[in-house]
Design a protein around this motif. Structure first.
Motif, mmCIF file in Angstrom:
data_model
loop_
_atom_site.group_PDB
_atom_site.id
_atom_site.type_symbol
_atom_site.label_atom_id
_atom_site.label_comp_id
_atom_site.label_asym_id
_atom_site.label_seq_id
_atom_site.Cartn_x
_atom_site.Cartn_y
_atom_site.Cartn_z
ATOM 1 N N GLU A 16 4.845 7.793 -0.706
ATOM 2 C CA GLU A 16 5.508 7.674 -2.187
ATOM 3 C C GLU A 16 4.585 5.644 -1.563
ATOM 4 O OE1 GLU A 16 6.231 9.206 -4.292
ATOM 5 O OE2 GLU A 16 6.124 11.598 -3.331
ATOM 6 N N THR A 17 4.170 5.616 -1.189
ATOM 7 C CA THR A 17 4.186 3.887 -1.279
ATOM 8 C C THR A 17 2.524 3.740 -0.759
ATOM 9 O OG1 THR A 17 4.026 3.574 1.254
ATOM 10 C CG2 THR A 17 6.103 4.050 0.158
ATOM 11 N N GLY A 18 2.357 2.243 -0.768
ATOM 12 C CA GLY A 18 1.058 1.728 -0.844
ATOM 13 C C GLY A 18 0.822 0.837 0.032
ATOM 14 N N VAL A 19 -0.273 0.178 0.485
ATOM 15 C CA VAL A 19 -0.448 -0.722 1.046
ATOM 16 C C VAL A 19 -1.843 -1.461 0.377
ATOM 17 C CG1 VAL A 19 0.567 0.501 2.841
ATOM 18 C CG2 VAL A 19 -1.834 0.791 3.024
ATOM 19 N N CYS A 20 -1.766 -2.653 0.963
ATOM 20 C CA CYS A 20 -3.004 -3.848 1.071
ATOM 21 C C CYS A 20 -3.727 -4.178 2.031
ATOM 22 C CB CYS A 20 -3.067 -4.971 0.143
ATOM 23 S SG CYS A 20 -3.496 -6.269 -0.373
ATOM 24 N N ALA A 21 -5.469 -3.458 2.301
ATOM 25 C CA ALA A 21 -6.189 -4.072 2.698
ATOM 26 C C ALA A 21 -7.878 -4.436 2.239
ATOM 27 C CB ALA A 21 -6.800 -3.061 3.840
ATOM 28 N N LEU A 22 -8.207 -5.548 3.189
ATOM 29 C CA LEU A 22 -9.071 -6.876 2.861
ATOM 30 C C LEU A 22 -10.188 -6.001 3.371
ATOM 31 C CD1 LEU A 22 -9.729 -8.825 1.683
ATOM 32 C CD2 LEU A 22 -9.987 -10.223 4.553
ATOM 33 N N VAL A 23 -11.453 -5.594 2.659
ATOM 34 C CA VAL A 23 -12.093 -4.311 2.668
ATOM 35 C C VAL A 23 -13.753 -5.188 2.193
ATOM 36 C CG1 VAL A 23 -13.410 -2.275 1.901
ATOM 37 C CG2 VAL A 23 -11.134 -2.449 2.258
ATOM 38 N N ALA A 29 -5.698 -2.224 -2.944
ATOM 39 C CA ALA A 29 -4.455 -1.159 -2.611
ATOM 40 C C ALA A 29 -5.031 0.193 -2.529
ATOM 41 C CB ALA A 29 -3.450 -1.359 -3.443
ATOM 42 N N ILE A 30 -4.183 0.828 -1.510
ATOM 43 C CA ILE A 30 -4.538 2.433 -1.062
ATOM 44 C C ILE A 30 -3.153 2.565 -0.699
ATOM 45 C CG2 ILE A 30 -4.688 3.723 1.162
ATOM 46 C CD1 ILE A 30 -6.298 1.175 1.921
ATOM 47 N N PHE A 31 -3.163 4.278 -1.808
ATOM 48 C CA PHE A 31 -1.672 4.754 -2.615
ATOM 49 C C PHE A 31 -1.798 6.332 -1.740
ATOM 50 C CE2 PHE A 31 -2.127 1.420 -5.555
ATOM 51 C CZ PHE A 31 -1.328 0.252 -5.355
ATOM 52 N N ARG A 32 -0.630 6.710 -1.721
ATOM 53 C CA ARG A 32 -0.100 7.840 -0.691
ATOM 54 C C ARG A 32 1.018 8.181 -1.117
ATOM 55 N NH1 ARG A 32 1.298 9.630 5.475
ATOM 56 N NH2 ARG A 32 1.455 11.551 5.260
ATOM 57 N N PRO A 33 0.626 8.905 -2.814
ATOM 58 C CA PRO A 33 1.545 9.469 -3.040
ATOM 59 C C PRO A 33 2.279 10.580 -2.787
ATOM 60 C CG PRO A 33 -0.740 10.292 -4.265
ATOM 61 C CD PRO A 33 -0.457 8.878 -3.011
ATOM 62 N N TYR A 34 2.368 11.540 -1.966
ATOM 63 C CA TYR A 34 2.391 12.505 -1.467
ATOM 64 C C TYR A 34 2.173 12.727 0.071
ATOM 65 C CZ TYR A 34 1.321 14.356 -5.842
ATOM 66 O OH TYR A 34 0.266 14.200 -7.696
ATOM 67 N N ASN A 35 3.113 13.344 0.812
ATOM 68 C CA ASN A 35 2.778 13.604 2.077
ATOM 69 C C ASN A 35 1.690 14.734 2.268
ATOM 70 O OD1 ASN A 35 4.521 13.463 4.736
ATOM 71 N ND2 ASN A 35 5.494 14.218 4.400
ATOM 72 N N ASN A 36 1.512 15.269 2.036
ATOM 73 C CA ASN A 36 0.140 15.637 1.826
ATOM 74 C C ASN A 36 -1.331 15.173 2.646
ATOM 75 O OD1 ASN A 36 -1.406 14.517 -0.011
ATOM 76 N ND2 ASN A 36 -0.867 16.852 -1.064
ATOM 77 N N ILE A 58 5.062 0.551 -9.043
ATOM 78 C CA ILE A 58 5.757 2.369 -8.229
ATOM 79 C C ILE A 58 4.868 3.347 -8.921
ATOM 80 C CG2 ILE A 58 7.714 3.367 -9.183
ATOM 81 C CD1 ILE A 58 8.992 0.370 -9.776
ATOM 82 N N ILE A 59 4.437 4.190 -7.874
ATOM 83 C CA ILE A 59 3.809 5.233 -8.426
ATOM 84 C C ILE A 59 4.316 5.786 -9.800
ATOM 85 C CG2 ILE A 59 2.440 6.971 -7.793
ATOM 86 C CD1 ILE A 59 2.325 5.219 -4.610
ATOM 87 N N SER A 60 3.706 6.111 -10.673
ATOM 88 C CA SER A 60 4.274 6.968 -11.701
ATOM 89 C C SER A 60 3.500 8.280 -11.975
ATOM 90 C CB SER A 60 4.957 6.257 -13.074
ATOM 91 O OG SER A 60 4.300 6.123 -13.712
ATOM 92 N N GLN A 61 4.670 9.616 -12.038
ATOM 93 C CA GLN A 61 3.379 10.092 -13.115
ATOM 94 C C GLN A 61 3.229 9.964 -14.827
ATOM 95 O OE1 GLN A 61 4.069 14.707 -12.080
ATOM 96 N NE2 GLN A 61 1.774 14.931 -12.270
ATOM 97 N N HIS A 62 2.138 10.150 -15.360
ATOM 98 C CA HIS A 62 2.042 9.998 -17.017
ATOM 99 C C HIS A 62 1.091 10.873 -17.716
ATOM 100 C CE1 HIS A 62 2.525 8.189 -20.724
ATOM 101 N NE2 HIS A 62 1.438 8.343 -20.865
ATOM 102 N N GLU A 63 1.538 11.865 -18.068
ATOM 103 C CA GLU A 63 0.172 12.872 -19.163
ATOM 104 C C GLU A 63 -0.493 13.592 -17.782
ATOM 105 O OE1 GLU A 63 -1.447 10.866 -22.097
ATOM 106 O OE2 GLU A 63 -0.219 11.147 -23.189
ATOM 107 N N ASN A 64 0.510 13.903 -17.100
ATOM 108 C CA ASN A 64 -0.430 14.964 -15.588
ATOM 109 C C ASN A 64 -1.014 14.087 -15.043
ATOM 110 O OD1 ASN A 64 1.539 16.901 -16.120
ATOM 111 N ND2 ASN A 64 -0.461 18.094 -17.422
#
Length: 110
Positions: A16-23, A29-36, A58-64
């Protein structure tokens, strides 16, 4: 030429969070919205504020669909492709992202 860049261990990104990385030269911004272990990667630069902050949104859901709302001006960016809901001309780049066999997160550079 693009290549896979290792940025961190999967366990370093809390669900449910994100992190920033220099690529390369890109703030990603890399996001992990679930624990899977499912991950998404988009540019970390908010095109409205010109600041490297989207990973703190903030990660959210809109129209699936999964979105991140900028912590500054609240515009929403779709995680799968960086599309900006409020103004498609301000959409951000998206990146391929994966977890390798050793449990490290890798982002494909542009």
């Amino acid at each position: 030429m693009s290549q896979w860049v290792t940025v961190c261990k999967l366990d370093d990104i809390l669900p449910e969070t994100g992190v920033c990385a220099l690529v390369g030269n890109d703030h990603v911004a890399i996001f992990r919205p679930y624990n899977n272990g499912e991950l998404y990667a988009i540019s970390n630069i908010d095109p409205f504020a010109k600041a490297s902050v989207l990973s703190r949104g903030i990660i959210s859901q809109h129209e699936n669909q999964l979105w991140v709302a900028s912590p500054l001006k609240k515009q929403r960016f779709r995680l799968k492709d960086g599309f900006c809901l409020e103004d498609e001309q301000h959409s951000v780049a998206h990146y391929e992202v994966k977890v390798n066999d050793d449990g490290f997160v890798q982002v494909k550079s542009h």
